[in-house]
Design a protein around this motif. Structure first.
Motif, PDB file in Angstrom:
ATOM      1  N   GLY A 117      90.374 129.713  -5.611  1.00  0.00           N
ATOM      2  CA  GLY A 117      89.397 128.913  -4.594  1.00  0.00           C
ATOM      3  C   GLY A 117      88.868 127.627  -5.059  1.00  0.00           C
ATOM      4  O   GLY A 117      88.711 126.683  -4.140  1.00  0.00           O
ATOM      5  N   VAL A 118      88.736 127.762  -6.306  1.00  0.00           N
ATOM      6  CA  VAL A 118      87.867 126.700  -6.867  1.00  0.00           C
ATOM      7  C   VAL A 118      89.083 125.329  -6.872  1.00  0.00           C
ATOM      8  O   VAL A 118      88.703 124.419  -6.346  1.00  0.00           O
ATOM      9  CB  VAL A 118      87.666 126.978  -8.402  1.00  0.00           C
ATOM     10  N   ALA A 119      90.377 125.785  -7.134  1.00  0.00           N
ATOM     11  CA  ALA A 119      91.137 124.725  -7.210  1.00  0.00           C
ATOM     12  C   ALA A 119      91.467 124.190  -5.770  1.00  0.00           C
ATOM     13  O   ALA A 119      91.710 122.849  -5.663  1.00  0.00           O
ATOM     14  CB  ALA A 119      92.738 125.307  -7.491  1.00  0.00           C
ATOM     15  N   LEU A 120      91.309 124.823  -4.561  1.00  0.00           N
ATOM     16  CA  LEU A 120      91.448 124.479  -3.390  1.00  0.00           C
ATOM     17  C   LEU A 120      90.461 123.425  -3.033  1.00  0.00           C
ATOM     18  O   LEU A 120      90.328 122.594  -2.445  1.00  0.00           O
ATOM     19  CB  LEU A 120      91.545 125.611  -2.309  1.00  0.00           C
ATOM     20  N   ASP A 121      88.940 123.727  -3.548  1.00  0.00           N
ATOM     21  CA  ASP A 121      88.065 123.067  -3.224  1.00  0.00           C
ATOM     22  C   ASP A 121      88.279 121.664  -4.023  1.00  0.00           C
ATOM     23  O   ASP A 121      87.819 120.710  -3.644  1.00  0.00           O
ATOM     24  CB  ASP A 121      86.632 123.652  -3.923  1.00  0.00           C
ATOM     25  N   GLY A 122      89.078 121.656  -5.192  1.00  0.00           N
ATOM     26  CA  GLY A 122      89.145 120.441  -5.899  1.00  0.00           C
ATOM     27  C   GLY A 122      90.265 119.339  -5.080  1.00  0.00           C
ATOM     28  O   GLY A 122      89.942 118.252  -4.996  1.00  0.00           O
ATOM     29  N   GLN A 125      88.995 117.338  -2.506  1.00  0.00           N
ATOM     30  CA  GLN A 125      88.394 116.017  -2.870  1.00  0.00           C
ATOM     31  C   GLN A 125      89.506 114.886  -2.771  1.00  0.00           C
ATOM     32  O   GLN A 125      90.489 115.341  -2.573  1.00  0.00           O
ATOM     33  CB  GLN A 125      88.063 116.000  -4.350  1.00  0.00           C
ATOM     34  N   PRO A 126      88.880 113.766  -2.293  1.00  0.00           N
ATOM     35  CA  PRO A 126      89.925 112.711  -2.105  1.00  0.00           C
ATOM     36  C   PRO A 126      90.844 112.059  -3.080  1.00  0.00           C
ATOM     37  O   PRO A 126      91.792 111.235  -2.799  1.00  0.00           O
ATOM     38  CB  PRO A 126      89.011 111.561  -1.412  1.00  0.00           C
ATOM     39  N   TYR A 127      90.734 112.426  -4.388  1.00  0.00           N
ATOM     40  CA  TYR A 127      91.501 112.194  -5.284  1.00  0.00           C
ATOM     41  C   TYR A 127      91.394 113.036  -6.628  1.00  0.00           C
ATOM     42  O   TYR A 127      90.551 113.827  -6.722  1.00  0.00           O
ATOM     43  CB  TYR A 127      91.126 110.483  -5.564  1.00  0.00           C
ATOM     44  N   GLY A 128      92.313 112.639  -7.759  1.00  0.00           N
ATOM     45  CA  GLY A 128      92.463 113.407  -8.798  1.00  0.00           C
ATOM     46  C   GLY A 128      93.371 114.437  -9.170  1.00  0.00           C
ATOM     47  O   GLY A 128      94.004 114.606  -8.088  1.00  0.00           O
ATOM     48  N   ASP A 129      93.622 114.960 -10.357  1.00  0.00           N
ATOM     49  CA  ASP A 129      94.521 115.905 -10.773  1.00  0.00           C
ATOM     50  C   ASP A 129      93.582 117.226 -10.747  1.00  0.00           C
ATOM     51  O   ASP A 129      92.616 117.295 -11.443  1.00  0.00           O
ATOM     52  CB  ASP A 129      95.048 115.473 -12.201  1.00  0.00           C
ATOM     53  N   ARG A 188     100.431 107.994  -6.616  1.00  0.00           N
ATOM     54  CA  ARG A 188      99.083 108.323  -6.346  1.00  0.00           C
ATOM     55  C   ARG A 188      97.931 107.426  -7.151  1.00  0.00           C
ATOM     56  O   ARG A 188      96.996 107.462  -6.444  1.00  0.00           O
ATOM     57  CB  ARG A 188      98.959 109.838  -7.231  1.00  0.00           C
ATOM     58  N   LEU A 189      98.431 106.857  -8.046  1.00  0.00           N
ATOM     59  CA  LEU A 189      97.556 105.791  -8.767  1.00  0.00           C
ATOM     60  C   LEU A 189      97.004 104.521  -7.972  1.00  0.00           C
ATOM     61  O   LEU A 189      96.121 104.135  -7.900  1.00  0.00           O
ATOM     62  CB  LEU A 189      98.212 105.220  -9.905  1.00  0.00           C
ATOM     63  N   LYS A 190      98.190 104.037  -7.224  1.00  0.00           N
ATOM     64  CA  LYS A 190      98.047 103.045  -6.268  1.00  0.00           C
ATOM     65  C   LYS A 190      97.167 103.680  -5.192  1.00  0.00           C
ATOM     66  O   LYS A 190      96.205 102.690  -4.504  1.00  0.00           O
ATOM     67  CB  LYS A 190      99.427 102.568  -5.717  1.00  0.00           C
ATOM     68  N   ALA A 191      97.485 104.687  -4.619  1.00  0.00           N
ATOM     69  CA  ALA A 191      96.768 105.229  -3.526  1.00  0.00           C
ATOM     70  C   ALA A 191      95.268 105.584  -3.871  1.00  0.00           C
ATOM     71  O   ALA A 191      94.262 105.166  -3.047  1.00  0.00           O
ATOM     72  CB  ALA A 191      97.335 106.609  -3.000  1.00  0.00           C
ATOM     73  N   ALA A 192      94.758 106.006  -5.146  1.00  0.00           N
ATOM     74  CA  ALA A 192      93.478 105.940  -5.727  1.00  0.00           C
ATOM     75  C   ALA A 192      92.970 104.646  -5.694  1.00  0.00           C
ATOM     76  O   ALA A 192      91.662 104.497  -5.388  1.00  0.00           O
ATOM     77  CB  ALA A 192      93.317 106.717  -6.961  1.00  0.00           C
ATOM     78  N   GLY A 193      93.498 103.696  -6.258  1.00  0.00           N
ATOM     79  CA  GLY A 193      92.977 102.261  -6.312  1.00  0.00           C
ATOM     80  C   GLY A 193      92.615 101.666  -5.161  1.00  0.00           C
ATOM     81  O   GLY A 193      91.665 101.171  -4.699  1.00  0.00           O
ATOM     82  N   ARG A 280      81.815 105.731  -9.059  1.00  0.00           N
ATOM     83  CA  ARG A 280      82.821 106.016  -8.603  1.00  0.00           C
ATOM     84  C   ARG A 280      82.712 106.492  -7.064  1.00  0.00           C
ATOM     85  O   ARG A 280      81.732 107.194  -6.663  1.00  0.00           O
ATOM     86  CB  ARG A 280      83.964 106.721  -9.017  1.00  0.00           C
ATOM     87  N   PRO A 281      83.482 105.995  -5.970  1.00  0.00           N
ATOM     88  CA  PRO A 281      83.219 106.372  -4.711  1.00  0.00           C
ATOM     89  C   PRO A 281      83.401 108.001  -4.606  1.00  0.00           C
ATOM     90  O   PRO A 281      84.502 108.685  -5.106  1.00  0.00           O
ATOM     91  CB  PRO A 281      84.405 105.805  -3.623  1.00  0.00           C
ATOM     92  N   GLY A 282      82.426 108.768  -3.955  1.00  0.00           N
ATOM     93  CA  GLY A 282      82.545 110.422  -3.782  1.00  0.00           C
ATOM     94  C   GLY A 282      82.334 110.843  -5.247  1.00  0.00           C
ATOM     95  O   GLY A 282      82.466 112.149  -5.533  1.00  0.00           O
ATOM     96  N   GLY A 283      81.825 110.106  -6.262  1.00  0.00           N
ATOM     97  CA  GLY A 283      81.789 110.696  -7.776  1.00  0.00           C
ATOM     98  C   GLY A 283      80.625 111.706  -7.832  1.00  0.00           C
ATOM     99  O   GLY A 283      81.214 112.597  -8.563  1.00  0.00           O
ATOM    100  N   ASP A 284      79.906 111.646  -7.101  1.00  0.00           N
ATOM    101  CA  ASP A 284      78.647 112.791  -7.278  1.00  0.00           C
ATOM    102  C   ASP A 284      79.256 114.114  -6.703  1.00  0.00           C
ATOM    103  O   ASP A 284      79.066 115.265  -7.452  1.00  0.00           O
ATOM    104  CB  ASP A 284      77.352 112.625  -6.518  1.00  0.00           C
ATOM    105  N   GLU A 285      80.213 114.214  -5.713  1.00  0.00           N
ATOM    106  CA  GLU A 285      80.556 115.305  -5.162  1.00  0.00           C
ATOM    107  C   GLU A 285      81.822 115.746  -6.174  1.00  0.00           C
ATOM    108  O   GLU A 285      81.957 117.085  -6.478  1.00  0.00           O
ATOM    109  CB  GLU A 285      81.196 114.986  -3.727  1.00  0.00           C
TER     110      GLU A 285
END
Length: 609
Positions: A117-122, A125-129, A188-193, A280-285
């Motif tokens: 459940g926690v992983a799916l919430d992660g 998010q629009p980016y990240g590992d 993915r690095l390019k997409a995040a940028g 960062r964009p969406g960083g607080d979330e």
């Protein structure tokens, strides 16, 4: 069935099973078998996304033999496929009827439900590992301590076996897969940028330097070729392993590293020095989610920050009289610990002889704690652990040390990875405590208990439990008397706990209160007398492994709170050995599930559930 309802049922134990005799056994055996088959299926599905995990656990044999030549898919498509697997299997777990299941099986289902459940919430998010049942959650796909350029060479050298021609061929197959893994990350690095997510400039600078070193190594054949050739030679495996591996490493691998390095360098002009997720964009979330994943609680940044300051004050109150006793009476606790750190009698020579002395010193303290463990545990693990230096390419961006368990069958030992880029990172009063945390009875020890559980439980871990246990292991060493004749060692232990309290303050300060990197380093040095060389890398780590640093003290405080609750409830029936086995035998769990395991232990009158 909601997660809340599943967890609420955990404390019922066997009390709900009112039937007796053979009929009851028949009634309960079927649902338990169905649940176990489901858990096995869930494990296999997750393992399919992590063939490296199968090797590290020593289970890439038989039907899983093909995994020995594979690497996980780190591309956008690979991430989407993993999220789809988690979603489907979470639905299966939530649909199962838990009636008639025993406590251990219900706990396993709750663990899967929480981790997935926690992983799916992660993944939402629009980016990240996202670490599924792990600790390395990060918004940055590639940075100074994240990425295949670090992970794969270390994995191939440390965990991939080379004992037969088939093993060596599988090694080559993984080398052939490595460029595709790197390119998937670069995509993915390019997409995040493109979304405006660019890592802090100082982290990119570190990552660029490390990747340049990795690229130079690859162009020269280097460590990945040497590891295969050396071990194939030791095993007397005939074949032209040097030429075949060098062709892959110096060609496609180096080219993929060049592409990834070029993208990092392209993002550098867009980078700012602001360290925290707030910038960062969406960083607080993202930070709110990362903090929940790390602590397995719903604590807010403000609550975590306040907890850190309160616990730091309490720990400094315990350190003060020891400092006075050994002759350090002037100034703050931080000032006096800074002065102690300069005492040459607690330092190691900053050369290869000093590095060897550090490893020998660790072994001495491992011997001391092994002798005391029967007083703390009813059943004992083997403590199969190897002390290893971190790879040179990883040392600049890595913490002072880390550790973990080996394979299920014991063929790969647990590891205590020690950063030896400079011996100034370590002192004679801090290394004993570090050894307890990373090796025995800390991570490597606890992992041996986890390796005896159903496969999915071995694979899933929770940062607050893992790191909370590591700190509790430090506490046990003190309680077992290891520092009774080495009081400065006790001071090192208390400084370690205080260091983790500082982490609560600094991590939330950087990501939620807009602290600079320099403020974070200065807080450690001023308040806790921490080594500025060590904490500079530490603070950089908090900027990339977002929220992870907060799991340690939150988890430790909860384990200690649960122990106090058991002592009060059980009175004369309480035994430290039984409590400690409840915690390790219950496996790696979220903190709410840990409380349910202790509930069951108390309900059974001090007998482990």
């Amino acid at each position: 069935m909601s997660r809340r309802h599943t967890l609420a049922g955990l404390g019922a134990g066997a009390a709900g099973l009112v039937m007796t005799g053979p009929a009851a056994a028949l009634e309960t055996a079927a649902p338990k078998n169905d649940a176990q088959k489901l858990l096995d299926s869930v494990a296999d599905n997750l393992l399919a996304h992590s063939p490296e995990g199968a090797t590290s656990l020593g289970i890439d044999t038989g039907d899983r033999a093909a995994m020995r030549g594979q690497l996980g898919d780190r591309s956008p498509a690979g991430q989407q496929a993993l999220a789809a697997t988690l979603k489907a299997d979470l639905a299966r777990v939530r649909a199962i009827d838990t009636g008639g299941l025993d406590h251990a099986t219900r706990t396993s289902l709750a663990v899967v439900e929480s981790a997935y459940g926690v992983a799916l919430d992660g993944f939402a998010q629009p980016y990240g590992d996202v670490a599924v049942g792990g600790w390395r959650n990060t918004p940055y796909v590639v940075i100074q301590n994240v990425g295949a350029y670090l992970d794969v060479p270390k994995f191939l050298d440390s965990d991939h076996p080379v004992k037969s021609a088939a093993d060596a061929e599988a090694y080559l197959a993984r080398l052939n897969a490595f460029p595709g893994v790197l390119d998937g990350e670069t995509e993915r690095l390019k997409a995040a940028g493109g979304q405006g997510l660019v890592a802090p400039a100082f982290l990119i600078d570190k990552a660029v330097k490390q990747m340049e070193a990795s690229l130079a190594d690859a162009k020269a054949g280097g460590s990945m070729v040497e590891s295969l050739v050396r071990r194939a030679g030791e095993a007397k495996i005939a074949g032209d392993w040097n030429a075949r591996s060098a062709k892959i490493v110096e060609g496609p691998v180096a080219a993929a590293l060049e592409r990834q390095l070029a993208e990092l360098k392209a993002q550098r002009p867009k980078a700012v020095m602001d360290a925290g997720m707030w910038a960062r964009p969406g960083g607080d979330e993202f930070y709110a989610w990362a903090l929940r994943a790390s602590t397995t609680t719903r604590m807010t940044p403000d609550e975590v920050h306040a907890m850190g300051r309160a616990e730091l004050a309490e720990l400094h109150g315990r350190m003060d009289p020891i400092l006075k006793k050994i002759g350090y009476s002037e100034g703050s606790v931080g000032d006096r610990m800074n002065a102690l750190a300069k005492d040459p009698k607690y330092k190691f020579p900053d050369n290869d002889a000093g590095r060897a002395e550090i490893v020998a010193y660790i072994q001495t303290w491992l011997g001391k704690i092994r002798a005391e463990l029967p007083r703390a545990f009813r059943t004992l693990g083997k403590g199969n652990v190897e002390v290893k230096r971190l790879p040179l390419a990883e040392e600049p961006g890595a913490p002072a040390a880390y550790g973990g368990a080996g394979s299920i069958d014991g063929s790969i030992p647990g590891r205590f990875w020690i950063n030896l880029r400079t011996t100034e990172l370590h002192s004679k009063y801090s290394l004993p405590d570090l050894t307890m945390h990373e090796a025995i009875p800390g991570h490597a020890w606890q992992g041996e208990y986890a390796n005896k559980m159903p496969l999915i439980r071995t694979m899933l871990a929770f940062n607050a439990y893992s790191e909370g246990w590591g700190l509790y292991a430090e506490q046990l060493a003190d309680e077992l008397g290891l520092y009774d004749d080495f009081e400065v060692g006790r001071l090192g232990y208390l400084q370690s706990l205080a260091f983790r309290a500082c982490r609560l303050v600094v991590d939330t300060g950087i990501h939620a209160k807009r602290w600079t990197r320099e403020q974070g380093v200065e807080f450690f040095v001023r308040e806790n007398g921490s080594n500025p060389l060590e904490v500079a890398s530490e603070v950089d780590r908090y900027c990339s492994w977002v929220g992870q640093a907060c799991g340690y003290k939150v988890g430790h405080s909860e384990i200690v709170r649960q122990r106090g609750r058991a002592q009060t409830a059980l009175g004369a029936k309480y035994d430290l050995r039984d409590f400690d086995n409840v915690v390790v035998d219950g496996g790696n769990v979220p903190l709410d599930v840990l409380a349910k395991n202790v509930d069951e232990y108390i309900a059974k009158g001090g007998v482990k559930a």
